[in-house]
Structure formats: C-alpha cells, structure tokens
Design a protein around this motif. Structure first.
Motif, mmCIF file in Angstrom:
data_model
loop_
_atom_site.group_PDB
_atom_site.id
_atom_site.type_symbol
_atom_site.label_atom_id
_atom_site.label_comp_id
_atom_site.label_asym_id
_atom_site.label_seq_id
_atom_site.Cartn_x
_atom_site.Cartn_y
_atom_site.Cartn_z
ATOM 1 N N PRO A 40 0.807 -1.233 0.000
ATOM 2 C CA PRO A 40 0.000 0.000 0.000
ATOM 3 C C PRO A 40 0.835 1.275 0.000
ATOM 4 C CG PRO A 40 -0.937 -1.600 1.512
ATOM 5 C CD PRO A 40 0.360 -2.180 1.038
ATOM 6 N N GLU A 41 1.927 1.319 0.779
ATOM 7 C CA GLU A 41 2.737 2.534 0.818
ATOM 8 C C GLU A 41 3.471 2.767 -0.504
ATOM 9 O OE1 GLU A 41 5.042 -0.827 2.860
ATOM 10 O OE2 GLU A 41 2.981 -0.060 2.784
ATOM 11 N N VAL A 42 3.804 1.690 -1.199
ATOM 12 C CA VAL A 42 4.428 1.813 -2.523
ATOM 13 C C VAL A 42 3.397 2.300 -3.539
ATOM 14 C CG1 VAL A 42 5.485 0.526 -4.423
ATOM 15 C CG2 VAL A 42 6.228 0.116 -2.073
ATOM 16 N N ALA A 43 2.193 1.708 -3.491
ATOM 17 C CA ALA A 43 1.126 2.131 -4.398
ATOM 18 C C ALA A 43 0.822 3.618 -4.214
ATOM 19 C CB ALA A 43 -0.117 1.291 -4.157
ATOM 20 N N ASP A 44 0.809 4.086 -2.968
ATOM 21 C CA ASP A 44 0.563 5.511 -2.709
ATOM 22 C C ASP A 44 1.650 6.369 -3.338
ATOM 23 O OD1 ASP A 44 -1.704 4.899 -1.286
ATOM 24 O OD2 ASP A 44 -0.756 5.067 0.684
ATOM 25 N N CYS A 45 2.896 5.908 -3.269
ATOM 26 C CA CYS A 45 4.019 6.653 -3.852
ATOM 27 C C CYS A 45 3.900 6.719 -5.369
ATOM 28 C CB CYS A 45 5.337 5.994 -3.441
ATOM 29 S SG CYS A 45 6.795 6.760 -4.170
ATOM 30 N N VAL A 46 3.559 5.581 -5.973
ATOM 31 C CA VAL A 46 3.380 5.551 -7.426
ATOM 32 C C VAL A 46 2.277 6.515 -7.839
ATOM 33 C CG1 VAL A 46 2.625 4.128 -9.374
ATOM 34 C CG2 VAL A 46 4.214 3.180 -7.686
ATOM 35 N N LEU A 47 1.161 6.471 -7.137
ATOM 36 C CA LEU A 47 0.024 7.300 -7.488
ATOM 37 C C LEU A 47 0.316 8.785 -7.275
ATOM 38 C CD1 LEU A 47 -2.827 6.911 -8.568
ATOM 39 C CD2 LEU A 47 -3.651 6.904 -6.207
ATOM 40 N N GLU A 48 1.039 9.106 -6.205
ATOM 41 C CA GLU A 48 1.393 10.506 -5.960
ATOM 42 C C GLU A 48 2.269 11.054 -7.079
ATOM 43 O OE1 GLU A 48 3.509 13.324 -2.526
ATOM 44 O OE2 GLU A 48 3.666 11.145 -2.410
ATOM 45 N N ALA A 49 3.294 10.288 -7.468
ATOM 46 C CA ALA A 49 4.170 10.736 -8.549
ATOM 47 C C ALA A 49 3.403 10.830 -9.862
ATOM 48 C CB ALA A 49 5.350 9.765 -8.688
ATOM 49 N N TYR A 50 2.493 9.899 -10.071
ATOM 50 C CA TYR A 50 1.662 9.904 -11.278
ATOM 51 C C TYR A 50 0.821 11.177 -11.353
ATOM 52 C CZ TYR A 50 -2.214 8.579 -14.367
ATOM 53 O OH TYR A 50 -3.158 8.556 -15.364
ATOM 54 N N LEU A 51 0.134 11.490 -10.268
ATOM 55 C CA LEU A 51 -0.760 12.644 -10.260
ATOM 56 C C LEU A 51 0.001 13.962 -10.393
ATOM 57 C CD1 LEU A 51 -3.276 11.487 -7.522
ATOM 58 C CD2 LEU A 51 -3.669 11.615 -9.991
ATOM 59 N N LEU A 52 1.204 14.035 -9.821
ATOM 60 C CA LEU A 52 2.012 15.240 -9.944
ATOM 61 C C LEU A 52 2.442 15.483 -11.387
ATOM 62 C CD1 LEU A 52 4.255 15.017 -6.753
ATOM 63 C CD2 LEU A 52 2.510 16.748 -7.241
ATOM 64 N N ARG A 53 2.588 14.408 -12.148
ATOM 65 C CA ARG A 53 3.039 14.522 -13.542
ATOM 66 C C ARG A 53 1.876 14.786 -14.504
ATOM 67 N NH1 ARG A 53 4.002 14.810 -18.145
ATOM 68 N NH2 ARG A 53 5.744 13.995 -19.370
ATOM 69 N N ARG A 54 0.664 14.387 -14.097
ATOM 70 C CA ARG A 54 -0.487 14.576 -14.969
ATOM 71 C C ARG A 54 -0.976 16.019 -14.940
ATOM 72 N NH1 ARG A 54 -4.049 10.792 -16.523
ATOM 73 N NH2 ARG A 54 -4.672 12.512 -17.889
ATOM 74 N N THR A 55 -1.508 16.475 -16.055
ATOM 75 C CA THR A 55 -2.137 17.788 -16.096
ATOM 76 C C THR A 55 -3.632 17.680 -15.807
ATOM 77 O OG1 THR A 55 -2.480 17.581 -18.497
ATOM 78 C CG2 THR A 55 -0.471 18.691 -17.749
ATOM 79 N N GLU A 56 -4.180 16.475 -15.920
ATOM 80 C CA GLU A 56 -5.590 16.235 -15.627
ATOM 81 C C GLU A 56 -5.723 15.849 -14.156
ATOM 82 O OE1 GLU A 56 -9.456 15.924 -15.631
ATOM 83 O OE2 GLU A 56 -8.461 16.403 -17.517
ATOM 84 N N LEU A 57 -6.251 16.763 -13.345
ATOM 85 C CA LEU A 57 -6.309 16.541 -11.901
ATOM 86 C C LEU A 57 -7.747 16.514 -11.389
ATOM 87 C CD1 LEU A 57 -3.401 18.888 -10.749
ATOM 88 C CD2 LEU A 57 -3.325 16.421 -11.089
ATOM 89 N N THR A 58 -8.695 16.210 -12.263
ATOM 90 C CA THR A 58 -10.103 16.248 -11.866
ATOM 91 C C THR A 58 -10.738 14.860 -11.964
ATOM 92 O OG1 THR A 58 -10.736 16.823 -14.131
ATOM 93 C CG2 THR A 58 -10.367 18.639 -12.580
#
Length: 313
Positions: A238-256
C-alpha cells in the motif's frame, strides 16, 4: 507449431541486412501469440525477433508497428521518458504476414516486490505512466487502434460482467458489488487517454534504477487510464502504491479524476472475470478452475474488509 530459435534467427538475418547471427536464445518469458527469440550478432549486439503465430496476431503486429513509430517519435522528443521497441527490419513469412526485428532495450523486468516508497523507482514508474497518459490520443487513433469514450467504455465493462454472471461462477456478493460500481455513473466520468492496455511487471523494463522501456503494445487503446494502474496498485504494498500514485498525479495535467484509484482497483478485479471468460470460451478447465479459485479468494477478502469497516462505523 512454434518456430525454433534457429528459424527465428534466420528470419532476423533476412530482416536486417548484414546481421551476422552469432547466438540465439529464447527470452525468459516467451509470449503465446508470437514466436520470440533474442539474436546476438557477431558484435554482441542483441536483437529481438517476433513472428506472429496466427493471422490475428499478424494483424495486431502490423497495427502495433504503426503505433511504435509514433511512440518512438515521442520518446526521441522527450515526451516519453522510456524507450519502446523500434522495428528496424521485417521478413515475410511463407504463410503470410511478417516477422519484425528490433534492437533489444536494455533492462530487466520490474520486480514489484522490491519497490520501496520514496523518490526512487516507484516514483519513476508513476511518472512514466503519467507521461504515457499525457500523449495526444491521435497517437493511437492514427494507428487504427480502438478509441473509446468514457460512457462507451463503462458499457463494455458492464457487458463483460453480464457475460461473467451468466457462467454462474462469480460469487453473488462480488457480482453485486461490481454491478453497483458500474451503475455509479459519477465513478466513470474520466477523460480517455492513451492506454497501454496490457501492462504487467514483465512489460516494464528497469535499468540503473529507472524505467528504461515498456514492451508489448498490441493492446493499446484510448480508454480509461485507470487500467494501466490496476496491476501495480493491486500487486504493490500500500505505501508503494501511494508513492506511485502521488508521482503519477504530480506529472499529470488532468487533476479532476477523484475516482481514478477506485476504478483501478475495480479494473484489477475485473481482470479475474476476463480470465474466467477466457477459460470458458476456450474450453480450458484449468483456467476456469484457477479463475474461480481467485474469485472466491477475492470475495472472501472483500467481505472481510467490509465487515471490519462496518464494525468501526
């Protein structure tokens, strides 16, 4: 009958003029739709040769080749932070279709169990997937590959669940939960993106602590970006998945897209339904038994989680 490594090496020498084959090896995890070998030439360069095993695989390879050309341009322009296979030659097959040859991308398959939270490889995986999802959807559309709107894609998922339900092999509680999520229209309000469509650990190559390449683009579509996250969010700690998702969302321009993670977990569960359907359609009892066992385990797990959540309510 599968082609031998020597036959594939011969195809590679036809496809790439001047290639002097010195050695040939099967990859550790050969595909089922293609005959695959790694050819080592006299200069110790490594080449991957893929020959389709059926007419359907041949058609898929041709569409994939078209897509790979566009993806390679994005990689060279820096829009993709990883390499993709770049076919450098082809050899016509006696039964029709072509074998394709590309230089082997350096790296070893990702080992999800070794990922740790933080700014290292886990975050790099998230950024790599985000970069893919930021590509223009025309990249896939121009290659003649499928393009789905969000509503249409939800309907496809509903049809899969309906078909799985008709087998009588999906636990009723699990089926009700799936149907409830598919009927929640708000969950499926997403912007379709370029999607790899068949990501797994063996498709993601890692070299020197970074994602060096992604393989297997034959199932690419424009659809739900959650599909490309499902395999990792399900398999990683779970803590790894959270890290992946955080980095993913920071790189995306679509945040909605507040329901991205929920759809990703659902996509991971529905993969079991598709595995069941594959076994039923192909008449493979072992696959059906395997899928049923995994569905029952999932049902027990989800009911236990729901019971625990209810006890805290």
């Amino acid at each position: 009958m599968p082609r031998s490594p020597l036959a594939l090496a011969a195809l590679a020498t036809v496809a790439v003029p001047g290639l002097d084959a010195y050695d040939v090896r099967r990859p550790p995890q050969p595909g089922t739709d293609y005959d695959v070998a790694v050819v080592i030439d006299a200069q110790r360069r490594r080449w991957v040769v893929r020959a389709p095993g059926s007419a359907a695989a041949g058609a898929a390879l041709e569409a994939e080749v078209e897509l790979l050309g566009a993806l390679a341009e994005h990689a060279e322009a820096g829009r993709l932070p990883f390499a993709v296979p770049q076919p450098v030659g082809f050899a016509h097959l006696p039964e029709g279709g072509r074998a394709a040859v590309h230089a082997e991308i350096p790296g070893a398959p990702l080992r999800v169990e070794t990922l740790t939270p933080g700014p290292g490889l886990a975050a790099d995986v998230g950024r790599a997937l985000a970069a893919l999802h930021e590509l223009p959807t025309a990249t896939v559309e121009n290659a003649g590959l499928p393009v789905y709107e969000a509503t249409e894609y939800r309907q496809r998922r509903q049809a899969e669940v309906d078909e799985a339900a008709r087998t009588g092999k999906v636990p009723p509680a699990l089926l009700r939960r799936w149907e409830g999520q598919l009927e929640d229209v708000a969950l499926w309000r997403f912007r379709p993106t370029v999607v790899h469509g068949d990501l797994s650990a063996d498709r993601v190559l890692v070299h020197e602590g970074r994602v060096s390449g992604i393989l297997g683009w034959g199932d690419a579509v424009v659809a739900d970006p959650a599909d490309d996250l499902a395999w990792l969010l399900v398999a990683a700690a779970p803590e790894v998945a959270d890290c992946v998702l955080e980095a993913y969302l920071l790189r995306r321009t679509e945040l909605t897209d507040p329901h991205l993670q929920r759809r990703a977990f659902l996509a991971g569960e529905l993969a079991l339904a598709r595995w069941l359907l594959y076994g039923v359609r192909s008449g493979d009892d072992e696959v059906v038994e395997d899928a049923v066992a995994m569905l029952e385990d999932l049902d027990e797990h989800t009911q236990a989680v729901e019971a625990e959540s209810a006890s805290y309510a």
